[in-house]
Design a protein around this motif. Structure first.
Motif, PDB file in Angstrom:
ATOM      1  N   ARG A   9      70.000 110.672   7.364  1.00  0.00           N
ATOM      2  CA  ARG A   9      70.831 110.446   6.147  1.00  0.00           C
ATOM      3  C   ARG A   9      70.581 109.079   5.209  1.00  0.00           C
ATOM      4  O   ARG A   9      70.811 109.021   4.302  1.00  0.00           O
ATOM      5  CB  ARG A   9      72.052 110.422   6.550  1.00  0.00           C
ATOM      6  CG  ARG A   9      72.646 111.904   6.779  1.00  0.00           C
ATOM      7  CD  ARG A   9      73.951 111.983   6.810  1.00  0.00           C
ATOM      8  NE  ARG A   9      74.366 113.486   6.895  1.00  0.00           N
ATOM      9  CZ  ARG A   9      75.788 113.765   7.438  1.00  0.00           C
ATOM     10  NH1 ARG A   9      76.511 113.031   7.591  1.00  0.00           N
ATOM     11  NH2 ARG A   9      75.969 115.145   7.135  1.00  0.00           N
ATOM     12  N   GLU A  10      69.869 108.253   6.128  1.00  0.00           N
ATOM     13  CA  GLU A  10      69.430 106.848   5.236  1.00  0.00           C
ATOM     14  C   GLU A  10      68.691 107.086   3.969  1.00  0.00           C
ATOM     15  O   GLU A  10      69.089 106.530   3.175  1.00  0.00           O
ATOM     16  CB  GLU A  10      68.580 106.091   6.289  1.00  0.00           C
ATOM     17  CG  GLU A  10      68.366 104.790   5.789  1.00  0.00           C
ATOM     18  CD  GLU A  10      67.421 103.898   6.831  1.00  0.00           C
ATOM     19  OE1 GLU A  10      67.708 102.687   6.834  1.00  0.00           O
ATOM     20  OE2 GLU A  10      66.466 104.385   7.452  1.00  0.00           O
ATOM     21  N   TRP A  11      67.512 107.980   4.179  1.00  0.00           N
ATOM     22  CA  TRP A  11      67.079 108.171   2.743  1.00  0.00           C
ATOM     23  C   TRP A  11      67.401 109.712   2.638  1.00  0.00           C
ATOM     24  O   TRP A  11      66.814 110.679   3.509  1.00  0.00           O
ATOM     25  CB  TRP A  11      65.429 108.096   2.894  1.00  0.00           C
ATOM     26  CG  TRP A  11      64.721 108.361   1.770  1.00  0.00           C
ATOM     27  CD1 TRP A  11      65.171 107.887   0.251  1.00  0.00           C
ATOM     28  CD2 TRP A  11      63.683 109.118   1.432  1.00  0.00           C
ATOM     29  NE1 TRP A  11      64.126 108.200  -0.580  1.00  0.00           N
ATOM     30  CE2 TRP A  11      63.457 109.140   0.185  1.00  0.00           C
ATOM     31  CE3 TRP A  11      62.898 110.035   2.351  1.00  0.00           C
ATOM     32  CZ2 TRP A  11      62.078 109.827  -0.447  1.00  0.00           C
ATOM     33  CZ3 TRP A  11      61.754 110.682   1.947  1.00  0.00           C
ATOM     34  CH2 TRP A  11      61.536 110.637   0.481  1.00  0.00           C
ATOM     35  N   ASP A  12      67.809 110.088   1.478  1.00  0.00           N
ATOM     36  CA  ASP A  12      68.215 111.567   1.263  1.00  0.00           C
ATOM     37  C   ASP A  12      67.089 112.315   0.256  1.00  0.00           C
ATOM     38  O   ASP A  12      67.452 113.294  -0.391  1.00  0.00           O
ATOM     39  CB  ASP A  12      69.573 111.739   0.726  1.00  0.00           C
ATOM     40  CG  ASP A  12      69.762 111.059  -0.628  1.00  0.00           C
ATOM     41  OD1 ASP A  12      68.780 110.659  -1.342  1.00  0.00           O
ATOM     42  OD2 ASP A  12      70.987 111.060  -1.437  1.00  0.00           O
ATOM     43  N   TYR A  13      65.803 111.442   0.159  1.00  0.00           N
ATOM     44  CA  TYR A  13      64.742 112.248  -0.718  1.00  0.00           C
ATOM     45  C   TYR A  13      65.206 111.971  -2.372  1.00  0.00           C
ATOM     46  O   TYR A  13      64.482 112.424  -3.106  1.00  0.00           O
ATOM     47  CB  TYR A  13      64.547 113.462  -0.444  1.00  0.00           C
ATOM     48  CG  TYR A  13      63.766 113.927   0.881  1.00  0.00           C
ATOM     49  CD1 TYR A  13      64.423 113.588   1.921  1.00  0.00           C
ATOM     50  CD2 TYR A  13      62.407 114.044   0.847  1.00  0.00           C
ATOM     51  CE1 TYR A  13      63.721 113.858   3.348  1.00  0.00           C
ATOM     52  CE2 TYR A  13      61.697 114.015   2.196  1.00  0.00           C
ATOM     53  CZ  TYR A  13      62.570 113.928   3.495  1.00  0.00           C
ATOM     54  OH  TYR A  13      61.963 114.134   4.480  1.00  0.00           O
ATOM     55  N   HIS A  14      66.108 111.259  -2.531  1.00  0.00           N
ATOM     56  CA  HIS A  14      66.356 110.835  -3.915  1.00  0.00           C
ATOM     57  C   HIS A  14      66.779 109.340  -4.067  1.00  0.00           C
ATOM     58  O   HIS A  14      66.457 108.653  -4.952  1.00  0.00           O
ATOM     59  CB  HIS A  14      67.750 111.433  -4.265  1.00  0.00           C
ATOM     60  CG  HIS A  14      68.369 111.321  -5.814  1.00  0.00           C
ATOM     61  ND1 HIS A  14      67.453 111.672  -6.798  1.00  0.00           N
ATOM     62  CD2 HIS A  14      69.404 110.630  -6.002  1.00  0.00           C
ATOM     63  CE1 HIS A  14      68.516 111.112  -7.952  1.00  0.00           C
ATOM     64  NE2 HIS A  14      69.357 110.284  -7.538  1.00  0.00           N
ATOM     65  N   ASN A  15      67.676 109.059  -3.161  1.00  0.00           N
ATOM     66  CA  ASN A  15      68.149 107.675  -3.133  1.00  0.00           C
ATOM     67  C   ASN A  15      66.908 106.712  -2.998  1.00  0.00           C
ATOM     68  O   ASN A  15      66.015 106.951  -2.553  1.00  0.00           O
ATOM     69  CB  ASN A  15      69.528 107.221  -2.243  1.00  0.00           C
ATOM     70  CG  ASN A  15      68.974 107.423  -0.944  1.00  0.00           C
ATOM     71  OD1 ASN A  15      67.924 107.925  -0.592  1.00  0.00           O
ATOM     72  ND2 ASN A  15      69.907 107.007   0.035  1.00  0.00           N
ATOM     73  N   ASP A  16      67.183 105.370  -3.514  1.00  0.00           N
ATOM     74  CA  ASP A  16      66.464 104.251  -3.337  1.00  0.00           C
ATOM     75  C   ASP A  16      66.589 103.455  -1.979  1.00  0.00           C
ATOM     76  O   ASP A  16      67.238 102.446  -2.231  1.00  0.00           O
ATOM     77  CB  ASP A  16      66.438 103.275  -4.511  1.00  0.00           C
ATOM     78  CG  ASP A  16      65.067 102.735  -5.149  1.00  0.00           C
ATOM     79  OD1 ASP A  16      63.952 103.259  -4.317  1.00  0.00           O
ATOM     80  OD2 ASP A  16      65.158 102.082  -5.898  1.00  0.00           O
ATOM     81  N   ALA A  17      66.231 104.026  -1.155  1.00  0.00           N
ATOM     82  CA  ALA A  17      66.498 103.299   0.214  1.00  0.00           C
ATOM     83  C   ALA A  17      65.199 103.306   1.153  1.00  0.00           C
ATOM     84  O   ALA A  17      64.256 103.931   0.934  1.00  0.00           O
ATOM     85  CB  ALA A  17      67.603 104.173   0.988  1.00  0.00           C
ATOM     86  N   PRO A  18      65.355 102.456   2.306  1.00  0.00           N
ATOM     87  CA  PRO A  18      64.353 102.365   3.150  1.00  0.00           C
ATOM     88  C   PRO A  18      63.967 103.912   3.726  1.00  0.00           C
ATOM     89  O   PRO A  18      64.904 104.666   3.985  1.00  0.00           O
ATOM     90  CB  PRO A  18      64.878 101.504   4.502  1.00  0.00           C
ATOM     91  CG  PRO A  18      65.977 100.770   3.786  1.00  0.00           C
ATOM     92  CD  PRO A  18      66.444 101.852   2.779  1.00  0.00           C
ATOM     93  N   ILE A  19      62.669 104.112   3.804  1.00  0.00           N
ATOM     94  CA  ILE A  19      62.128 105.442   4.346  1.00  0.00           C
ATOM     95  C   ILE A  19      61.595 105.478   5.925  1.00  0.00           C
ATOM     96  O   ILE A  19      60.496 104.910   5.968  1.00  0.00           O
ATOM     97  CB  ILE A  19      61.181 105.875   3.382  1.00  0.00           C
ATOM     98  CG1 ILE A  19      61.824 106.021   2.038  1.00  0.00           C
ATOM     99  CG2 ILE A  19      60.650 107.405   3.803  1.00  0.00           C
ATOM    100  CD1 ILE A  19      60.729 106.590   1.056  1.00  0.00           C
TER     101      ILE A  19
END
Ligand SMILES: Cc1ncc(C[n+]2csc(CCOP(=O)(O)OP(=O)(O)O)c2C)c(N)n1
Ligand code: SF4
Length: 282
Positions: free
Chosen positions: A234-244
């Motif tokens: 859930r860290e990156w949801d394919y939309h938010n600007d987060a570490p991948i």
């Protein structure tokens, strides 16, 4: 037979810079290494859907089946059940696997059939020239959404976790050594393995720079822990600007569907009428 030599006669038609080249090179390396470890390549079958990704089966010198859009997964399952000694690897696009064919993927994960599904997740419909796909971010501007998509994407890893997949990983087409490593792990997993590869479409959704800044390899992560896996997924949801995160998010041992699935063992005359074929088979 080597998968490197001789090459196939098919002319490669991918665009320069396409992430599919890394996936092709990775699968060739992985097949070579499983062959060296004793699996004859005649026991490997590749299956693809329809899309740019699907051409991969034309470029690898092993038995393959070019299926139809959205239906790579059931073809992979059918081949595995017909001959369980085969290693069957499916290649599908994000449109293919997470759009038109999503129900197949969910049920393959649920029944934990021993297959590997490699998703070329470029987050766009490549072959049909740039339409919005299930993992395109909200606001994505393409042929079908010129003013920007109004929908949130699905997070395929979270979906696969809840469906029951026993191996869930993410790779990136700009990092071939890591890709080879998780590819091999996925292929060797006994049960349903899903590898989502962030495969950059250089022509319709060029995300190299974006991903290069954000990707990192999972470390100190326990893939056997469901809650930890869910949190990481859930860290990156394919939309938010987060570490991948890249690597294996979840891995678990569980009985594979094909182990319990048995034919009668009777010879079936496939040329007879369908009622007879079916009654002979059970
Ligand atoms: C049953 C069916 N529906 C739709 C199409 C048209 N079609 C061909 S490829 C494609 C999408 C390709 O996108 P994706 O699966 O993400 O693969 P990519 O080309 O990006 O590798 C579509 C909609 C088709 N060929 N068959
Ligand atoms: S359209 Fe995109 S996915 Fe298709 S070959 Fe070109 S770069 Fe690759």
């Amino acid at each position: 037979m080597s998968v490197q030599e001789p090459g196939t006669y098919a002319k490669n038609t991918w665009c320069p810079g396409c992430g599919n080249f890394s996936i092709l090179n990775s699968i060739k390396a992985v097949l070579e290494s499983i062959r060296e470890e004793g699996t004859p390549l005649d026991n490997v079958v590749l299956v693809s859907g329809i899309g740019c990704h699907a051409k991969i089966v034309d470029y690898v010198n092993v038995n393959s089946f070019y299926s139809i859009h959205g239906r790579a997964t059931p073809v992979v399952e059918g081949i595995k059940l017909a001959d369980p000694k085969l290693k069957v690897i499916g290649f599908a696009g994000d449109g293919d696997a997470y759009g038109e064919g999503l129900e197949h993927l969910i049920f393959a994960a649920k029944r934990n059939i021993d297959i590997t599904m490699i998703i070329h997740d470029n987050r766009v419909y490549g072959l049909t020239t740039g339409q919005c796909a299930p993992t395109s971010p909200m606001g994505f501007k393409g042929r079908s959404t010129p003013r920007g998509s109004l929908e949130m994407p699905i997070n395929p890893l979270e979906l696969m976790l809840s469906a029951g997949a026993t191996f869930i990983a993410r790779g990136f087409s700009h990092g071939i050594e890591h890709l080879k490593k998780i590819f091999k792990e996925a292929v060797n997993h006994k049960g349903f393995a899903l590898l989502d590869i962030l495969q950059v479409c250089a022509t319709f959704y060029n995300m190299y720079e974006y991903y290069d800044k954000r990707v990192y390899e999972l470390k100190d992560h326990n893939p056997a822990d469901y809650s930890e896996a869910l949190k990481k997924i859930r860290e990156w949801d394919y939309h938010n600007d987060a570490p991948i995160g890249l690597g294996v998010f979840y891995k678990k041992d569980a009985p594979a569907f094909d182990e319990g699935f048995k034919f009668s063992g009777k010879e079936v005359d496939v040329n007879s009428n369908i009622d007879k074929v079916l009654s002979d088979a059970v």
